[in-house]
Design a protein around this motif. Structure first.
Motif, PDB file in Angstrom:
ATOM      1  N   VAL A 183     -69.587  23.216 -44.944  1.00 45.64           N
ATOM      2  CA  VAL A 183     -69.469  23.087 -43.491  1.00 45.64           C
ATOM      3  C   VAL A 183     -70.375  21.934 -43.065  1.00 45.64           C
ATOM      4  O   VAL A 183     -71.585  22.008 -43.237  1.00 45.64           O
ATOM      5  CB  VAL A 183     -69.912  24.375 -42.773  1.00 45.64           C
ATOM      6  CG1 VAL A 183     -69.671  24.261 -41.284  1.00 45.64           C
ATOM      7  CG2 VAL A 183     -69.193  25.581 -43.344  1.00 45.64           C
ATOM      8  N   LYS A 191     -72.047  24.602 -36.361  1.00 42.63           N
ATOM      9  CA  LYS A 191     -71.749  24.777 -37.795  1.00 42.63           C
ATOM     10  C   LYS A 191     -72.246  26.139 -38.292  1.00 42.63           C
ATOM     11  O   LYS A 191     -71.519  26.857 -38.948  1.00 42.63           O
ATOM     12  CB  LYS A 191     -72.436  23.678 -38.621  1.00 42.63           C
ATOM     13  CG  LYS A 191     -71.931  22.294 -38.372  1.00 42.63           C
ATOM     14  CD  LYS A 191     -72.633  21.285 -39.249  1.00 42.63           C
ATOM     15  CE  LYS A 191     -74.125  21.208 -38.973  1.00 42.63           C
ATOM     16  NZ  LYS A 191     -74.441  20.810 -37.597  1.00 42.63           N
ATOM     17  N   SER A 192     -73.483  26.459 -37.945  1.00 41.70           N
ATOM     18  CA  SER A 192     -74.052  27.717 -38.425  1.00 41.70           C
ATOM     19  C   SER A 192     -73.320  28.896 -37.801  1.00 41.70           C
ATOM     20  O   SER A 192     -73.087  29.914 -38.445  1.00 41.70           O
ATOM     21  CB  SER A 192     -75.540  27.776 -38.087  1.00 41.70           C
ATOM     22  OG  SER A 192     -76.205  26.706 -38.703  1.00 41.70           O
ATOM     23  N   THR A 236     -70.190  28.963 -36.916  1.00 38.88           N
ATOM     24  CA  THR A 236     -68.918  29.060 -37.630  1.00 38.88           C
ATOM     25  C   THR A 236     -69.138  29.676 -39.015  1.00 38.88           C
ATOM     26  O   THR A 236     -68.380  30.546 -39.436  1.00 38.88           O
ATOM     27  CB  THR A 236     -68.292  27.652 -37.768  1.00 38.88           C
ATOM     28  OG1 THR A 236     -68.242  27.055 -36.475  1.00 38.88           O
ATOM     29  CG2 THR A 236     -66.892  27.734 -38.339  1.00 38.88           C
ATOM     30  N   PHE A 237     -70.195  29.226 -39.659  1.00 40.48           N
ATOM     31  CA  PHE A 237     -70.556  29.780 -40.966  1.00 40.48           C
ATOM     32  C   PHE A 237     -70.759  31.291 -40.855  1.00 40.48           C
ATOM     33  O   PHE A 237     -70.244  32.060 -41.662  1.00 40.48           O
ATOM     34  CB  PHE A 237     -71.841  29.100 -41.449  1.00 40.48           C
ATOM     35  CG  PHE A 237     -72.484  29.729 -42.652  1.00 40.48           C
ATOM     36  CD1 PHE A 237     -72.121  29.331 -43.924  1.00 40.48           C
ATOM     37  CD2 PHE A 237     -73.460  30.694 -42.508  1.00 40.48           C
ATOM     38  CE1 PHE A 237     -72.722  29.905 -45.035  1.00 40.48           C
ATOM     39  CE2 PHE A 237     -74.061  31.278 -43.610  1.00 40.48           C
ATOM     40  CZ  PHE A 237     -73.688  30.878 -44.882  1.00 40.48           C
ATOM     41  N   ASN A 238     -71.475  31.716 -39.830  1.00 38.11           N
ATOM     42  CA  ASN A 238     -71.712  33.142 -39.639  1.00 38.11           C
ATOM     43  C   ASN A 238     -70.407  33.901 -39.458  1.00 38.11           C
ATOM     44  O   ASN A 238     -70.217  34.984 -40.003  1.00 38.11           O
ATOM     45  CB  ASN A 238     -72.607  33.376 -38.421  1.00 38.11           C
ATOM     46  CG  ASN A 238     -74.025  32.891 -38.661  1.00 38.11           C
ATOM     47  OD1 ASN A 238     -74.388  32.569 -39.785  1.00 38.11           O
ATOM     48  ND2 ASN A 238     -74.824  32.833 -37.605  1.00 38.11           N
ATOM     49  N   THR A 291     -80.817  23.939 -38.434  1.00 35.54           N
ATOM     50  CA  THR A 291     -80.702  24.160 -39.868  1.00 35.54           C
ATOM     51  C   THR A 291     -81.335  22.977 -40.581  1.00 35.54           C
ATOM     52  O   THR A 291     -80.944  21.836 -40.340  1.00 35.54           O
ATOM     53  CB  THR A 291     -79.216  24.262 -40.269  1.00 35.54           C
ATOM     54  OG1 THR A 291     -78.589  25.213 -39.432  1.00 35.54           O
ATOM     55  CG2 THR A 291     -79.069  24.668 -41.715  1.00 35.54           C
ATOM     56  N   ASP A 304     -73.502  26.168 -45.538  1.00 37.09           N
ATOM     57  CA  ASP A 304     -73.864  25.626 -44.224  1.00 37.09           C
ATOM     58  C   ASP A 304     -74.870  24.509 -44.460  1.00 37.09           C
ATOM     59  O   ASP A 304     -75.788  24.653 -45.265  1.00 37.09           O
ATOM     60  CB  ASP A 304     -74.488  26.727 -43.360  1.00 37.09           C
ATOM     61  CG  ASP A 304     -74.823  26.236 -41.961  1.00 37.09           C
ATOM     62  OD1 ASP A 304     -74.197  25.251 -41.519  1.00 37.09           O
ATOM     63  OD2 ASP A 304     -75.704  26.834 -41.321  1.00 37.09           O
ATOM     64  N   THR A 305     -74.696  23.384 -43.797  1.00 37.95           N
ATOM     65  CA  THR A 305     -75.583  22.242 -44.041  1.00 37.95           C
ATOM     66  C   THR A 305     -76.301  21.825 -42.757  1.00 37.95           C
ATOM     67  O   THR A 305     -75.843  22.131 -41.662  1.00 37.95           O
ATOM     68  CB  THR A 305     -74.781  21.032 -44.554  1.00 37.95           C
ATOM     69  OG1 THR A 305     -73.880  20.628 -43.521  1.00 37.95           O
ATOM     70  CG2 THR A 305     -74.012  21.363 -45.801  1.00 37.95           C
TER      71      THR A 305
END
Ligand SMILES: Nc1nc2c(ncn2[C@@H]2O[C@H](COP(=O)(O)OP(=O)(O)OP(=O)(O)O)[C@@H](O)[C@H]2O)c(=O)[nH]1
Ligand SMILES: [Mg+2]
Ligand SMILES: [Zn+2]
Ligand SMILES: [Zn+2]
Ligand SMILES: [Zn+2]
Lengths: 204, 481, 213
Positions: free
Chosen positions: A43, A51-52, A54-56, A72, A91-92
């Motif tokens: 991601v 992003k985080s 969405t990752f979650n 992050t 997640d980046t």
């Protein structure tokens, strides 16, 4: 995603890593090692685009979400199931382009260079598409398997911005999905596209 | 026009030439690697040198030729071309309709970033968020309730009763329920003292984070931070440091230069108290407002002074500031809850073993006499800064964790062993005192061995020197707090 | 019909005198038998009554042009060619005659429509200056010097410092983007598209904006 589910996920011992903000002390390395060989999904995107979040939504884990750029600072790994198969989602930290300026951007780019992700989710802030699309083009040009995620659609709509998803897909020749990850909207569509992508890319 | 055409050809043909010469697998397309080379990416240049050694010099020749054909840096030219392509797509796929407006958010944002209104707002946030909520409610009401209402009333007597039954040996029993026992001291500190403070802080902090206030604070404070060699961006790790310095040290990664990261690490190790420490100190100085002001003043002065001096000493260019200011958003309850929960859990996993270990060490130390020896050694610097001998124990705790040390002060104050002046000196010295073990490890990881050890040694001496000076000032000017 | 150098000088002197004390007639004095006086009289640039001289309306216009050329030349020499102050006047006196009509406006544009000569005397504005007044809203300004709430489009980024350029590009600030200054102090806050950024002066002074409003 309901909170209870998230909590259960966090409490599971094998998820310990995804919920500890310090990804390097022991447990996480172990998890990372056990995930070797597993197919990876990265991601990426500019800072503070969700992003985080969405990752979650995709993993049910909890990566820190805050309303400022640079939340992050380390890669963060979780798992999701697509077509009954387990995938690692990464997640980046946010990055503005493929040219890193700061340390955490370098970390994010290294994921793309070294981990051979089978899908790259490029998450953008839909209301700032003009500013973020050049990075999508860079990623496509880099030959990466991109899915464009137009996140924060709620704010874009409030500003009267309309995006023609079909036209975008036609121009970019990659899948495009609109989401409001803060409310979990569009995540099932995103998952569907990811599954389709995996099917055609790997089996087809 | 014809010149432009020629130039486009140079860039295009350079791309082709470079792509042909790149042989290795880079994980991304050769075109992209070429693009990064042309834009002067050092990391990629060394990567190519490593992976394509034969063609490397020819590749760089082509890169330099392309560079010399343009007045502007190639990254600028490539970015403009890319933006052109993006705009072409945007025109076809995006439409602007009438907006419903988010003007009230805009208005609040303007009030926050205008210094005339923004500074009072900042003070209000500090007062209600930290002083009232964390200090009064967390460190006052909650600690009182858990400590006096639960531990002293029920848990301690119960635990002591149980242990008397199951462990007949006095010596072994004291490991669990003695003065420094695992349950009566370690677990009590963790649960009754640290837990409520850290939790309230993380709640307040999560709300502030999710609202989007921090970038606005950063732009307000940038000019001041420039004076200490940092940019407004450093506000985020500094404020996060008030929660936990260890986490914050990791977040210094978002600072763009090595110099800024080093200055921020030093300041975090020295002059930014973490939430547990802050909370305990707020409750220690409760009812002594003058003492609190002296503490705030001295810590701020140290922060500014050390920042200023390091920005003068350390080589390198001054920082520059740029930051995206996201829209203000209403914090989501579920996110605040989850974030607080993860952080508190992480904090606990980190401190509980240390607290238990400390009890074990002290127990062994007492059995062997090492504990008494070490406290005796520490009494020298302690007397030097004018504190009662008993404080040595708190400082010994402080070697393990600063918050634990602050907890030690809490017990000494409760026993009524401090004068007002001594309390303030002890608070100041212990705030500045050594970074905790976890932070020290993080310093090693982020800044390397030498810097980490150097910072710790500096901090140790500096904290006692400041304590000494403050005590001296009190005595010289006959101040009684 | 081009006047000779001497005749131009006479007009210049009369115009300057009129600038100092408007309406005053100048003593003819030693210039009595000068052929240029007759010439100027014949062409209707000057009026002569009782051995006293004054500019006609036509002479006013011509004198004004000569002075404008002279003072612009002075500006050119000091600002661009860096000629010592003492030498400026004599050199410009020669130069003003060489300046053809029309060229002075180009020089005026080049110098940014200066209002005064190096000696502090006002330069009569030309056509170009009036036009630029009207166009002033359209000119390019560096972001750090824009007014709060001014809008524009990014014209170009100019810096020799590569890291600064990288940061500006990272923010997506590129030529053609709509930009608007929200606040100037304590940091510069601007909006590009739908997002806001805060930067310090150093970065704000490399972004050049074509003002639209
Ligand atoms: N309104 C709205 N806000 C969102 C949405 N998705 C994320 N956000 C908010 O955007 C902010 C940033 O979210 P993050 O998930 O931390 O963003 P990120 O991309 O991981 O940010 P970095 O880690 O800093 O690069 C948070 O305040 C979220 O609540 C969305 O769909 N709609
Ligand atoms: Mg994130
Ligand atoms: Zn800490
Ligand atoms: Zn002059
Ligand atoms: Zn002019």
């Amino acid at each position: 995603m309901n909170i209870l589910e998230k909590l259960i996920n966090i409490l599971k011992p094998d998820k310990a890593c995804s919920s500890c903000p310090q990804a390097k002390f022991g447990a996480c390395q172990k998890l990372a090692a056990s995930l070797e060989g597993i197919k990876k999904i990265a991601v990426v995107g500019s800072p503070n685009v969700g992003k985080s979040m969405t990752f979650n939504c995709l993993t049910g884990a909890y990566a820190n979400v805050s309303n400022y750029p640079g939340t992050t600072v380390e890669v963060f790994r979780g798992k999701t199931i697509l077509n009954g198969e387990e995938f690692e989602i990464i997640d980046t930290p946010g990055m503005y382009s493929l040219m890193p300026i700061s340390e955490e951007e370098r970390v994010a780019r290294n994921i793309l260079l070294n981990e051979k992700p089978i899908i790259v989710l490029h998450v953008v802030d839909a209301k700032n598409l003009e500013r973020m699309l050049p990075f999508t083009l860079q990623l496509i040009e880099a030959g990466l398997p991109v899915i464009l995620v137009l996140n924060i659609m709620d704010e874009a709509e409030r500003l009267g911005i309309k995006i023609n998803i079909e036209a975008m897909q036609h121009e970019l020749k990659v899948p495009v999905v609109a989401t409001v990850s803060a409310r979990g909207e569009g995540i099932d569509i995103l998952k569907g596209k990811m599954e389709e992508y995996v099917r055609t890319k790997i089996c087809g | 026009m014809s010149e432009q055409k020629y130039a486009d050809d140079v860039l295009g043909s350079s791309f082709k030439k470079i792509e042909l010469m790149l042989q290795a697998d880079y994980g991304i397309s050769k075109h992209s690697i070429g693009s990064l080379l042309l834009q002067g990416d050092d990391e990629i240049i060394s990567l190519v040198k490593l992976k394509d050694p034969e063609n490397f010099s020819k590749i760089m020749e082509a890169v330099n030729f392309a560079k010399s054909s343009y007045n502007d840096p190639l990254s600028y030219i490539i970015a403009i071309q890319n933006q052109g392509k993006a705009n072409y797509i945007i025109e076809r796929a995006m439409e602007y309709g009438p907006s419903k407006g988010i003007s009230y958010r805009e208005k609040i944002s303007k009030v926050m970033i205008d210094p005339l209104t923004g500074i009072p707002i900042m003070l209000l946030v500090l007062y209600y968020g930290i002083y009232k909520f964390v200090g009064d409610f967390g460190a006052g009401v909650l600690v009182n309730f858990i400590e006096n209402g639960i531990f002293i009333k029920y848990i301690n007597p119960l635990v002591i009763k149980i242990f008397i039954k199951i462990i007949p040996w006095e010596v072994l029993r004291s490991l669990f329920t003695g003065e420094y026992g695992i349950i009566t001291l370690g677990v009590r500190y963790a649960v009754a003292l640290i837990f409520p403070i850290v939790t309230t802080f993380f709640i307040a902090f999560a709300v502030i984070e999710d609202s989007g206030y921090l970038p606005r604070l950063a732009l307000l404070i940038d000019r001041l931070f420039k004076k200490i060699g940092l940019s407004g961006r450093a506000v985020i790790p500094m404020v996060l440091g008030l929660g936990c310095d260890t986490m914050a040290t990791m977040v210094t990664r978002t600072l763009p230069t090595k110099r800024e990261r080093l200055i921020a690490t030093i300041l975090l190790a020295l002059a930014v108290p973490c939430s547990a420490q802050l909370g305990v100190i707020l409750s220690l100085l409760e009812g002594n407002p003058k003492g609190l002001w002296v503490w705030v003043g001295v810590i701020t002065l140290v922060f500014v002074f050390v920042g200023f001096v390091s920005s003068k000493i350390l080589p390198g260019e001054g920082p520059s500031f740029y930051m995206e200011v996201p829209p203000l958003r209403l914090p989501k309850l579920s996110n605040v809850f989850l974030k607080t929960w993860t952080r508190v859990k992480w904090y606990f996993i980190e401190i509980l073993p240390v607290f238990i270990l400390v009890s074990v060490f002290i127990w062994i130390g007492q059995l062997t006499g090492i504990f008494n020896f070490l406290t005796m050694l520490l009494t020298y610097p302690i007397r030097w800064i004018g504190l009662p001998d008993k404080t040595a124990v708190a400082f010994l705790f402080g070697f393990f964790r600063r918050d634990y040390g602050a907890g030690g002060l809490y017990d000494i104050k409760k026993a009524g062993l401090f004068t007002g002046n001594q309390l303030v000196v002890a608070c100041i010295t212990l705030t500045l005192f050594l970074p905790c073990v976890a932070q020290f490890l993080m310093n090693i990881k982020e800044r390397g061995w030498r810097a980490a050890v150097g910072i710790s040694v500096f901090v140790l001496f500096f904290s006692f020197s400041v304590g000494y000076l403050v005590n001296l000032a009190f005595n010289t000017f006959g101040i009684n707090l | 019909m081009k006047l000779n150098e001497r005749a131009e000088e006479i007009l210049e002197t009369l115009w300057v005198n009129n600038e100092k004390s408007p309406g005053e007639w100048m003593d003819l004095g030693l210039a009595k038998d000068n052929p240029e006086i007759d010439e100027l009289l014949k062409l209707g640039y000057i009026k002569l009554i009782n051995n006293r001289l004054s500019l006609s309306d036509k002479g006013m216009i011509e004198g004004r042009k000569i002075i404008r050329r002279h003072r612009l030349a002075e500006r050119l020499f000091t600002d661009v060619l860096d000629i010592k102050e003492k030498l400026v006047h004599p050199v410009s006196c020669q130069f003003e005659h060489l300046l053809q009509e029309g060229i002075e406006d180009d020089i005026c544009v080049l110098l940014g429509h200066p209002k005064t000569c190096p000696h502090g005397k006002s330069i009569p504005p030309g056509e170009c200056c009036r036009k630029s007044q009207k166009d002033i809203k359209k000119i390019i300004s560096v972001l750090s010097e824009m007014d709060v709430n001014q809008k524009g489009k990014v014209a170009y980024i100019y810096t020799k410092d590569n890291p600064t350029l990288q940061k500006v590009m990272a923010m997506g600030v590129l030529p053609g983007m709509a930009i608007n200054l929200v606040q100037k102090y304590p940091s510069y806050v601007f909006q590009v598209g739908q997002s806001q950024f805060a930067v310090d002066k150093e970065i704000a002074s490399v972004i050049y904006v074509r003002i639209t409003k």
